[in-house]
Design a protein around this motif. Structure first.
Motif, short mmCIF file in Angstrom:
data_model
loop_
_atom_site.label_atom_id
_atom_site.label_comp_id
_atom_site.label_asym_id
_atom_site.label_seq_id
_atom_site.Cartn_x
_atom_site.Cartn_y
_atom_site.Cartn_z
N GLY A 51 0.70 -0.78 0.13
CA GLY A 51 -0.56 0.34 0.53
C GLY A 51 0.96 1.28 0.12
N THR A 52 0.70 2.34 0.49
CA THR A 52 1.53 3.74 0.58
C THR A 52 2.98 3.04 1.94
N GLY A 53 2.49 2.52 2.15
CA GLY A 53 4.34 1.98 3.02
C GLY A 53 4.24 2.25 4.55
N LYS A 54 3.07 2.05 5.22
CA LYS A 54 3.26 2.54 6.81
C LYS A 54 3.50 1.66 7.13
N LEU A 55 3.42 0.32 6.92
CA LEU A 55 4.60 -0.67 7.58
C LEU A 55 6.14 -1.19 6.92
N THR A 56 6.17 -0.73 5.85
CA THR A 56 7.29 -0.38 5.59
C THR A 56 8.43 0.03 6.68
N ARG A 57 7.72 0.88 6.43
CA ARG A 57 8.59 2.28 7.14
C ARG A 57 9.15 1.92 8.83
N ALA A 58 8.00 1.23 8.96
CA ALA A 58 8.25 0.81 10.92
C ALA A 58 8.63 -0.38 10.34
N VAL A 59 9.08 -0.66 9.80
CA VAL A 59 10.26 -2.13 10.21
C VAL A 59 11.36 -1.34 8.90
N LEU A 60 12.06 -0.69 8.38
CA LEU A 60 12.76 -0.11 8.57
C LEU A 60 13.13 0.66 9.38
N ALA A 61 12.95 1.22 10.42
CA ALA A 61 12.73 1.57 11.34
C ALA A 61 13.93 0.61 12.28
N LEU A 62 13.67 -0.39 12.18
CA LEU A 62 14.07 -1.39 13.13
C LEU A 62 14.94 -1.97 12.02
N ALA A 63 16.05 -1.48 11.09
CA ALA A 63 17.23 -1.75 10.75
C ALA A 63 17.01 -2.70 10.08
#
Length: 77
Positions: A51-63
């Motif tokens: 989708g718009t990447g909300k989960l993507t950004r959250a996972v990226l924040a965890l390296a």
């Protein structure tokens, strides 16, 4: 284009509204979800239906390395 294909790419028209209105994923919930694989190096995650990447950004924040996949290019933009 089949009805199925049209449906899979129809949500992008509302991407900005969806992004603005949908809450972020809590960091603790994402950590819990990734806990069984958190020690893998490198940690790679496929966010299917990103989708718009909300989960993507959250996972990226965890390296973690993340590949976002979505059938609707407007959502990925």
């Amino acid at each position: 284009m089949s009805d199925r294909e049209q449906m899979s790419t129809s949500f992008g028209r509302a991407a900005a509204t969806y992004e603005a209105g949908r809450p972020e994923y809590p960091a603790a919930a994402v950590q819990w979800m990734l806990a069984p694989v958190a020690t893998r190096t490198p940690l790679r995650v496929a966010d299917v239906g990103a989708g718009t990447g909300k989960l993507t950004r959250a996972v990226l924040a965890l390296a973690a390395d993340v590949v976002a996949v979505d059938p609707d290019a407007a959502m990925l933009d």
